[in-house]
Design an enzyme around this catalytic site. Structure first.
Site, mmCIF file in Angstrom:
data_model
loop_
_atom_site.group_PDB
_atom_site.id
_atom_site.type_symbol
_atom_site.label_atom_id
_atom_site.label_comp_id
_atom_site.label_asym_id
_atom_site.label_seq_id
_atom_site.Cartn_x
_atom_site.Cartn_y
_atom_site.Cartn_z
ATOM 1 N N ARG A 52 13.266 77.841 29.079
ATOM 2 C CA ARG A 52 12.567 76.595 29.448
ATOM 3 C C ARG A 52 12.929 76.194 30.880
ATOM 4 O O ARG A 52 12.243 75.399 31.514
ATOM 5 C CB ARG A 52 12.888 75.471 28.447
ATOM 6 C CG ARG A 52 12.177 74.175 28.796
ATOM 7 C CD ARG A 52 11.973 73.206 27.621
ATOM 8 N NE ARG A 52 13.037 73.171 26.659
ATOM 9 C CZ ARG A 52 14.206 72.529 26.807
ATOM 10 N NH1 ARG A 52 14.439 71.857 27.934
ATOM 11 N NH2 ARG A 52 15.106 72.556 25.858
ATOM 12 N N TYR A 103 -9.837 62.651 40.379
ATOM 13 C CA TYR A 103 -9.908 63.373 39.106
ATOM 14 C C TYR A 103 -9.578 62.411 37.960
ATOM 15 O O TYR A 103 -8.562 61.709 38.007
ATOM 16 C CB TYR A 103 -8.949 64.568 39.109
ATOM 17 C CG TYR A 103 -8.878 65.195 37.746
ATOM 18 C CD1 TYR A 103 -10.034 65.657 37.135
ATOM 19 C CD2 TYR A 103 -7.688 65.274 37.045
ATOM 20 C CE1 TYR A 103 -10.006 66.191 35.854
ATOM 21 C CE2 TYR A 103 -7.641 65.815 35.766
ATOM 22 C CZ TYR A 103 -8.811 66.275 35.179
ATOM 23 O OH TYR A 103 -8.783 66.791 33.915
ATOM 24 N N ASP A 174 -3.249 66.059 46.091
ATOM 25 C CA ASP A 174 -3.806 67.051 45.177
ATOM 26 C C ASP A 174 -4.698 67.965 46.015
ATOM 27 O O ASP A 174 -5.740 67.554 46.510
ATOM 28 C CB ASP A 174 -4.613 66.344 44.074
ATOM 29 C CG ASP A 174 -5.126 67.314 43.012
ATOM 30 O OD1 ASP A 174 -5.396 68.477 43.355
ATOM 31 O OD2 ASP A 174 -5.267 66.884 41.856
ATOM 32 N N LYS A 199 -7.821 76.349 38.607
ATOM 33 C CA LYS A 199 -9.084 76.439 39.364
ATOM 34 C C LYS A 199 -9.038 77.633 40.331
ATOM 35 O O LYS A 199 -8.942 78.758 39.889
ATOM 36 C CB LYS A 199 -9.348 75.114 40.074
ATOM 37 C CG LYS A 199 -9.039 73.870 39.237
ATOM 38 C CD LYS A 199 -9.892 73.717 38.009
ATOM 39 C CE LYS A 199 -9.616 72.392 37.334
ATOM 40 N NZ LYS A 199 -10.081 72.333 35.970
HETATM 41 C C1 LIG Z 1 -8.486 67.791 41.281
HETATM 42 C C2 LIG Z 1 -7.861 68.085 39.956
HETATM 43 N N1 LIG Z 1 -6.558 67.827 39.760
HETATM 44 C C3 LIG Z 1 -5.949 68.065 38.570
HETATM 45 C C4 LIG Z 1 -6.659 68.559 37.507
HETATM 46 C C5 LIG Z 1 -5.965 68.794 36.194
HETATM 47 O O1 LIG Z 1 -5.722 70.156 36.039
HETATM 48 P P1 LIG Z 1 -5.586 70.904 34.598
HETATM 49 O O2 LIG Z 1 -6.928 70.830 33.961
HETATM 50 O O3 LIG Z 1 -5.168 72.283 35.009
HETATM 51 O O4 LIG Z 1 -4.540 70.188 33.821
HETATM 52 C C6 LIG Z 1 -8.009 68.850 37.658
HETATM 53 C C7 LIG Z 1 -8.790 69.380 36.518
HETATM 54 O O5 LIG Z 1 -10.012 69.443 36.541
HETATM 55 C C8 LIG Z 1 -8.628 68.610 38.912
HETATM 56 O O6 LIG Z 1 -9.939 68.855 39.117
#
Ligand SMILES: Cc1ncc(COP(=O)(O)O)c(C=O)c1O
Length: 364
Positions: A52, A103, A174, A199
């Site tokens: 972990r 998001y 992000d 992504k």
């Molecule tokens: C800009 C952005 N940040 C974070 C996330 C969250 O990622 P995850 O779906 O891998 O948990 C997403 C998911 O669509 C996203 O588009």
């Protein structure tokens, strides 16, 4: 990575780095790719005693993304796990300045944290630098997402980071939509970069993973401790798949960005498109569909009418995807109900356009 290896990689193009980084040391008979280590524990008295805390399969992917972003990366079980590790840097009772449209997982998390009395959130329009600066005094954290999901708003990362640091706030960006090949926020002084590695970084719509990246040793230690205690860790198979996907990031992104630029132009001329949102770079294009009433039915019909584009949530894979975002619970109200987000893939652009055009032409 050893220091001499690090120095040898530092001057390489990112296009080479995505291919070359995270490889086992070269020696006769050594494998070209790292192995997958399936274990929950290790024989005691080594550097790590439990899986972990660390797994050698995470390391090559972390080293590669860390080098690309210009910091040290930590792999998490999802983008949201990485987001929550970064949000945990805010003390209880602290204040976060955050985009009103970002998001939805981030917006919902902050909304619920505020409702529970754990943080105060000052929601801002991140394209309005003066409004962001006014919100900064007394804040602990500035959260940015640029380009943002799904409005594709672009923030002045360098300028806002300077202002946030003057106010004593940490800055998290992000960087999921841009990837380190198009934008490197740590070079602008940002404290922590967050990714949904689900992504573009992994790129094949087959894993859920996240990352945080920082140049600050103390922040890295706090984020690593959060990961260990929250247990938000990646499976070794997913980590290995993500590294394999990363190898083609530059190729995938080059094609997807060229396709997106082409489609943004063609879409703008279609009579059923009320607005095209495209920042001039990247591989996401958001469109607002003209139709009866608020246009949401026409937007839904568009997503139901394509053959190559798949109507599915998520983005950043080789496959083109589209989605009317307001069908997601928790999507911010700032997102128009007739907005369809296009994640442009690497297929032939004429095929992509023909598919979209026939679905648009078929709208009543
Ligand atoms: C800009 C952005 N940040 C974070 C996330 C969250 O990622 P995850 O779906 O891998 O948990 C997403 C998911 O669509 C996203 O588009």
């Amino acid at each position: 990575m050893e220091q001499h290896e690090h120095d040898a990689q530092a001057d390489l193009s990112p296009r080479t780095k995505v291919v070359a980084l995270g490889r086992p040391e070269r020696s006769p008979g050594a494998s070209l790719n790292p192995p997958v280590t399936f274990t929950s524990t290790y024989i005691q008295d080594g550097p790590v005693n439990y899986a972990r805390v660390d797994n050698p399969t995470w390391t090559p992917f972390e080293e590669a993304v860390g080098e690309l972003e210009g910091g040290a990366a930590l792999l998490f079980s999802s983008g949201m796990a990485a987001v929550h590790a970064a949000l945990a840097l805010v003390p209880t009772g602290g204040t976060v300045v955050a985009p009103a449209a970002a998001y939805n997982g981030v917006v919902v998390s902050l909304t619920e944290a505020q409702a529970d009395g754990r943080v105060t959130v000052r929601w801002v329009d991140v394209t309005d630098a003066d409004a962001v600066c006014e919100a900064l005094p007394g804040a602990d954290l500035l959260w940015l997402e640029s380009p943002s999901n799904p409005l594709l708003e672009v923030a002045d990362i360098a300028g806002l980071t300077t202002a946030a640091h003057e106010a004593g706030a940490l800055v998290v960006v992000d960087n999921t939509f841009a990837t380190p090949l198009l934008q490197r926020p740590l070079e602008d002084g940002v404290d922590v970069v967050v990714h949904s590695a689900t992504k573009y970084l992994s790129g094949h719509s087959d894993v859920i993973l996240g990352l945080v990246v920082t140049c600050d040793d103390e922040l890295r230690a706090r984020l690593a401790r959060h990961r260990t205690l929250a247990g938000a860790i990646a499976g070794p198979m997913e980590a290995w798949l993500a590294l394999r996907g990363l190898r083609t990031l530059s190729l995938r992104l080059e094609r997807a960005c060229a396709n997106a630029a082409d489609l943004a132009g063609r879409l703008a001329d279609h009579p059923r498109i009320a607005r095209v949102r495209y920042p001039g770079w990247g591989a996401i294009v958001s469109i607002e569909v003209d139709g009866d009433g608020d246009g949401s039915a026409a937007a839904e019909a568009l997503t139901a009418g394509t053959r190559i584009w798949s109507a599915s949530t998520s983005l950043g894979g080789v496959e083109s995807q589209l989605e009317r975002r307001r069908r997601q619970p928790g999507e911010p109200e700032a997102v128009p109900v007739n907005l369809v987000r296009l994640s442009v893939g690497v297929e032939d652009v004429d095929d992509l356009w023909a598919d979209l055009r026939q679905a648009l032409d078929a709208l009543e």
